[in-house]
Every structure is written in structure tokens, then in C-alpha cells.
Design a protein around this motif. Structure first.
Motif, PDB file in Angstrom:
ATOM      1  N   THR A  87      80.873  15.442   0.474  1.00 14.34           N
ATOM      2  CA  THR A  87      79.945  14.730   1.350  1.00 14.34           C
ATOM      3  C   THR A  87      78.655  14.419   0.606  1.00 14.34           C
ATOM      4  O   THR A  87      78.132  15.268  -0.113  1.00 14.34           O
ATOM      5  CB  THR A  87      79.618  15.592   2.591  1.00 14.34           C
ATOM      6  N   ILE A  88      78.163  13.212   0.799  1.00 16.11           N
ATOM      7  CA  ILE A  88      76.885  12.801   0.225  1.00 16.11           C
ATOM      8  C   ILE A  88      75.973  12.322   1.345  1.00 16.11           C
ATOM      9  O   ILE A  88      76.373  11.518   2.187  1.00 16.11           O
ATOM     10  CB  ILE A  88      77.062  11.651  -0.798  1.00 16.11           C
ATOM     11  N   PHE A  89      74.745  12.814   1.361  1.00 16.45           N
ATOM     12  CA  PHE A  89      73.717  12.264   2.245  1.00 16.45           C
ATOM     13  C   PHE A  89      72.951  11.233   1.421  1.00 16.45           C
ATOM     14  O   PHE A  89      72.358  11.578   0.391  1.00 16.45           O
ATOM     15  CB  PHE A  89      72.780  13.359   2.746  1.00 16.45           C
ATOM     16  N   ALA A  90      72.957   9.990   1.879  1.00 13.73           N
ATOM     17  CA  ALA A  90      72.397   8.893   1.095  1.00 13.73           C
ATOM     18  C   ALA A  90      71.201   8.250   1.800  1.00 13.73           C
ATOM     19  O   ALA A  90      71.370   7.402   2.686  1.00 13.73           O
ATOM     20  CB  ALA A  90      73.469   7.835   0.834  1.00 13.73           C
ATOM     21  N   PRO A  91      69.990   8.647   1.434  1.00 16.48           N
ATOM     22  CA  PRO A  91      68.807   7.972   1.981  1.00 16.48           C
ATOM     23  C   PRO A  91      68.798   6.504   1.552  1.00 16.48           C
ATOM     24  O   PRO A  91      69.241   6.163   0.455  1.00 16.48           O
ATOM     25  CB  PRO A  91      67.639   8.741   1.348  1.00 16.48           C
ATOM     26  N   THR A  92      68.282   5.651   2.397  1.00 11.05           N
ATOM     27  CA  THR A  92      68.207   4.227   2.087  1.00 11.05           C
ATOM     28  C   THR A  92      67.156   3.948   1.016  1.00 11.05           C
ATOM     29  O   THR A  92      66.319   4.806   0.710  1.00 11.05           O
ATOM     30  CB  THR A  92      67.833   3.438   3.352  1.00 11.05           C
ATOM     31  N   SER A  93      67.191   2.748   0.478  1.00 10.45           N
ATOM     32  CA  SER A  93      66.175   2.354  -0.504  1.00 10.45           C
ATOM     33  C   SER A  93      64.785   2.400   0.122  1.00 10.45           C
ATOM     34  O   SER A  93      63.809   2.762  -0.537  1.00 10.45           O
ATOM     35  CB  SER A  93      66.468   0.941  -1.025  1.00 10.45           C
ATOM     36  N   LYS A  94      64.708   2.064   1.408  1.00 13.90           N
ATOM     37  CA  LYS A  94      63.425   2.126   2.108  1.00 13.90           C
ATOM     38  C   LYS A  94      62.916   3.560   2.183  1.00 13.90           C
ATOM     39  O   LYS A  94      61.709   3.814   2.077  1.00 13.90           O
ATOM     40  CB  LYS A  94      63.557   1.552   3.524  1.00 13.90           C
ATOM     41  N   PHE A  96      63.296   5.887   0.006  1.00  9.80           N
ATOM     42  CA  PHE A  96      62.682   6.223  -1.277  1.00  9.80           C
ATOM     43  C   PHE A  96      61.352   5.497  -1.449  1.00  9.80           C
ATOM     44  O   PHE A  96      60.373   6.077  -1.918  1.00  9.80           O
ATOM     45  CB  PHE A  96      63.629   5.879  -2.424  1.00  9.80           C
ATOM     46  N   ALA A  97      61.312   4.229  -1.058  1.00 13.84           N
ATOM     47  CA  ALA A  97      60.068   3.466  -1.180  1.00 13.84           C
ATOM     48  C   ALA A  97      58.959   4.092  -0.338  1.00 13.84           C
ATOM     49  O   ALA A  97      57.792   4.124  -0.745  1.00 13.84           O
ATOM     50  CB  ALA A  97      60.299   2.016  -0.757  1.00 13.84           C
ATOM     51  N   ASP A  98      59.344   4.623   0.830  1.00 12.48           N
ATOM     52  CA  ASP A  98      58.359   5.227   1.727  1.00 12.48           C
ATOM     53  C   ASP A  98      57.794   6.544   1.191  1.00 12.48           C
ATOM     54  O   ASP A  98      56.796   7.046   1.722  1.00 12.48           O
ATOM     55  CB  ASP A  98      58.986   5.469   3.107  1.00 12.48           C
ATOM     56  N   LEU A  99      58.409   7.084   0.162  1.00  8.06           N
ATOM     57  CA  LEU A  99      57.861   8.298  -0.451  1.00  8.06           C
ATOM     58  C   LEU A  99      56.494   8.025  -1.071  1.00  8.06           C
ATOM     59  O   LEU A  99      55.661   8.922  -1.186  1.00  8.06           O
ATOM     60  CB  LEU A  99      58.810   8.833  -1.530  1.00  8.06           C
ATOM     61  N   GLY A 100      56.286   6.773  -1.504  1.00  5.56           N
ATOM     62  CA  GLY A 100      55.025   6.413  -2.135  1.00  5.56           C
ATOM     63  C   GLY A 100      55.071   6.566  -3.644  1.00  5.56           C
ATOM     64  O   GLY A 100      55.941   7.248  -4.189  1.00  5.56           O
ATOM     65  N   ASP A 101      54.146   5.935  -4.304  1.00  6.62           N
ATOM     66  CA  ASP A 101      54.133   5.912  -5.765  1.00  6.62           C
ATOM     67  C   ASP A 101      53.990   7.304  -6.372  1.00  6.62           C
ATOM     68  O   ASP A 101      54.590   7.613  -7.401  1.00  6.62           O
ATOM     69  CB  ASP A 101      52.996   5.009  -6.271  1.00  6.62           C
ATOM     70  N   LYS A 102      53.188   8.158  -5.735  1.00  5.31           N
ATOM     71  CA  LYS A 102      52.947   9.481  -6.305  1.00  5.31           C
ATOM     72  C   LYS A 102      54.231  10.301  -6.373  1.00  5.31           C
ATOM     73  O   LYS A 102      54.592  10.845  -7.444  1.00  5.31           O
ATOM     74  CB  LYS A 102      51.900  10.236  -5.493  1.00  5.31           C
ATOM     75  N   LYS A 103      54.943  10.387  -5.258  1.00  2.00           N
ATOM     76  CA  LYS A 103      56.165  11.184  -5.233  1.00  2.00           C
ATOM     77  C   LYS A 103      57.274  10.554  -6.077  1.00  2.00           C
ATOM     78  O   LYS A 103      58.057  11.275  -6.725  1.00  2.00           O
ATOM     79  CB  LYS A 103      56.636  11.397  -3.790  1.00  2.00           C
ATOM     80  N   LEU A 104      57.350   9.234  -6.075  1.00  2.00           N
ATOM     81  CA  LEU A 104      58.349   8.576  -6.917  1.00  2.00           C
ATOM     82  C   LEU A 104      58.066   8.871  -8.386  1.00  2.00           C
ATOM     83  O   LEU A 104      58.990   9.093  -9.183  1.00  2.00           O
ATOM     84  CB  LEU A 104      58.342   7.064  -6.665  1.00  2.00           C
ATOM     85  N   GLY A 105      56.789   8.872  -8.733  1.00  2.00           N
ATOM     86  CA  GLY A 105      56.410   9.208 -10.099  1.00  2.00           C
ATOM     87  C   GLY A 105      56.762  10.645 -10.440  1.00  2.00           C
ATOM     88  O   GLY A 105      57.196  10.946 -11.559  1.00  2.00           O
ATOM     89  N   ASP A 192      67.885   8.050   7.110  1.00  2.00           N
ATOM     90  CA  ASP A 192      66.662   7.246   7.009  1.00  2.00           C
ATOM     91  C   ASP A 192      65.550   7.908   6.194  1.00  2.00           C
ATOM     92  O   ASP A 192      64.562   7.260   5.865  1.00  2.00           O
ATOM     93  CB  ASP A 192      66.139   6.871   8.399  1.00  2.00           C
ATOM     94  N   VAL A 193      65.692   9.193   5.876  1.00  2.00           N
ATOM     95  CA  VAL A 193      64.747   9.881   5.001  1.00  2.00           C
ATOM     96  C   VAL A 193      65.523  10.908   4.179  1.00  2.00           C
ATOM     97  O   VAL A 193      66.695  11.187   4.457  1.00  2.00           O
ATOM     98  CB  VAL A 193      63.619  10.605   5.788  1.00  2.00           C
ATOM     99  N   LEU A 194      64.870  11.499   3.187  1.00  2.00           N
ATOM    100  CA  LEU A 194      65.514  12.537   2.400  1.00  2.00           C
ATOM    101  C   LEU A 194      65.759  13.764   3.277  1.00  2.00           C
ATOM    102  O   LEU A 194      64.943  14.089   4.141  1.00  2.00           O
ATOM    103  CB  LEU A 194      64.656  12.927   1.196  1.00  2.00           C
ATOM    104  N   VAL A 195      66.885  14.447   3.043  1.00  2.00           N
ATOM    105  CA  VAL A 195      67.215  15.615   3.860  1.00  2.00           C
ATOM    106  C   VAL A 195      66.720  16.916   3.227  1.00  2.00           C
ATOM    107  O   VAL A 195      66.778  17.976   3.859  1.00  2.00           O
ATOM    108  CB  VAL A 195      68.749  15.721   4.087  1.00  2.00           C
ATOM    109  N   SER A 196      66.239  16.870   2.007  1.00  2.00           N
ATOM    110  CA  SER A 196      65.763  18.070   1.323  1.00  2.00           C
ATOM    111  C   SER A 196      64.477  18.583   1.972  1.00  2.00           C
ATOM    112  O   SER A 196      63.682  17.806   2.516  1.00  2.00           O
ATOM    113  CB  SER A 196      65.512  17.783  -0.157  1.00  2.00           C
ATOM    114  N   PRO A 197      64.242  19.908   1.937  1.00  2.00           N
ATOM    115  CA  PRO A 197      63.027  20.482   2.538  1.00  2.00           C
ATOM    116  C   PRO A 197      61.759  19.925   1.891  1.00  2.00           C
ATOM    117  O   PRO A 197      61.659  19.833   0.666  1.00  2.00           O
ATOM    118  CB  PRO A 197      63.171  21.986   2.243  1.00  2.00           C
ATOM    119  N   LYS A 198      60.805  19.565   2.710  1.00  2.00           N
ATOM    120  CA  LYS A 198      59.561  18.968   2.204  1.00  2.00           C
ATOM    121  C   LYS A 198      58.750  19.945   1.341  1.00  2.00           C
ATOM    122  O   LYS A 198      57.959  19.519   0.493  1.00  2.00           O
ATOM    123  CB  LYS A 198      58.702  18.479   3.380  1.00  2.00           C
TER     124      LYS A 198
END
Length: 213
Positions: A87-94, A96-105, A192-198
């Protein structure tokens, strides 16, 4: 030191989420809810075999493919489970984009590799778990640890009105399930968002070299 911290965090999260899952788990969905579930779920059967999962992810969820590819241990577990499925949980491209530049970096920073690997691990289960099983589980054990599944108000998958318990939305650690795709014996659940603990984000940048940007 970083590995030890992440191991402790994973243990604490498993204990907390297991407790929460049992406290919040509904006994079952009503006939009304299941009827709406059948209408609201956008399920697909992509056919093919488990070898096609990589191609499917690369085409539809490139960010997820890249995230998983960074964790060799998870990839090994998925390869070993390829015959029976996974099983794979697949967050959408949106998502990931909603994470913001800091977290993506932070995700792309090699110095945060252990955090990236841990985040990736929470998005894979080395066995197939269907949407129906998610709804009844109360929690699932991923490669990264256990995360809860809850029934909350607002309509199944956010598409239907209501907000009562019978017509609630099922979430995986806060992420709404948008659709499920079966590929061979494996299942890809779009969320619609990442499932990993914040809380994992707190450990990003902990190994930065002093004075670096």
C-alpha cells in the motif's frame, strides 16, 4: 544521535497514536454511510502487475516516487512484498506545494536525509490495505510506525454534506482519502496532505553545519 532521536520519536508516536485510535474508533459504518461511500469513492483498477506501481507513481505522483526512492529500506520491504502486494499513501502535487518553500527545501537538503527517510516510511505499508479496511481499522502500521484512521464529520471524502457520525469523512492521520487505485495486488491511496506525523519536521535542520544557510 539523530538516528536515536528519530527512533525515540517513532516509539512515542506509536504509543500515542495507538491510544488515540482505540479511543476514537467507531464500531462500524452504517448502511447509509456505506451506500454513500460507494457513490463518493473514486476507485480505479489500473490493471497490470505490481511492477507497474513505479510507473504509475512516476506518472501521477512524481513527488511521492522521489520521496520513496530516498529510503532504501522501504524500497526493499516493498520489493519483498511485491507478489502479495503493498500500500502507498500518495499525497497530491498540491499537497507538496502547500508545504511551502522552506519545508520543500528541507526535504531536498541532504543533511535532512534521515528526516526525509522517516517521512517516506510513513507513506508505505508492506501489505495491501483496501479503502474498506482503512475505514474499519482505527489505525494502520506503516513502515515508519502506526498512524490513526478516524471518522470525522463533514461528509464522506469531503464531497457530501452532513457532518454527522454516519456521514463522516475517514482520515489517515488527518489526511483525507481522495481516491484509491488498485494495481495488481497493490493499492495506491491518494490523499490531500502528507500522512506522516508533523512532529518530524522539528528534527529537520538539526544537523546543519554552523554558519550555513
Amino acid at each position: 544521535m539523530m538516528t536515536a532521536l528519530l527512533c525515540v520519536v517513532a516509539l512515542v508516536l506509536t504509543i500515542v497514536t495507538t491510544s488515540e485510535a482505540f479511543q476514537n474508533q467507531p464500531t462500524s459504518l452504517s448502511k447509509k454511510a456505506w451506500s454513500r461511500l460507494a457513490d463518493a469513492t473514486d476507485s480505479e483498477d489500473a490493471g497490470g502487475d505490481d511492477g507497474d506501481v513505479d510507473s504509475f507513481l512516476a506518472k501521477n505522483y512524481p513527488e511521492v516516487k522521489g520521496l520513496l526512492d530516498s529510503n532504501d529500506e522501504v524500497l526493499k520491504k516493498l520489493r519483498e512484498a511485491s507478489k502479495s502486494g503493498y500500500t502507498i499513501f500518495a499525497p497530491t502535487s498540491k499537497a507538496f506545494a502547500d508545504l511551502g518553500d522552506k519545508k520543500l527545501g528541507q526535504l531536498d537538503d541532504p543533511r535532512n536525509l534521515e528526516v526525509r527517510e522517516k517521512i517516506a516510511a510513513y507513506h508505505a505499508i508492506p501489505e495491501p490495505v483496501t479503502a474498506e479496511e482503512l475505514f474499519n481499522a482505527g489505525g494502520v502500521i506503516t513502515c515508519g510506525g502506526e498512524i490513526p484512521t478516524f471518522l470525522v464529520g463533514g461528509g464522506l471524502f469531503g464531497f457530501l454534506g452532513g457532518g454527522d457520525k454516519e456521514d463522516g469523512t475517514v482520515t489517515i492521520n488527518g489526511a483525507k482519502l481522495l481516491r484509491s487505485t488498485t494495481i495488481g495486488n497493490s493499492v495506491v491511496h491518494e490523499v490531500d496532505v502528507l500522512v506522516s506525523p508533523k512532529i518530524l519536521w522539528r528534527y529537520a535542520d538539526q544537523l546543519r553545519i554552523p554558519g550555513s544557510k
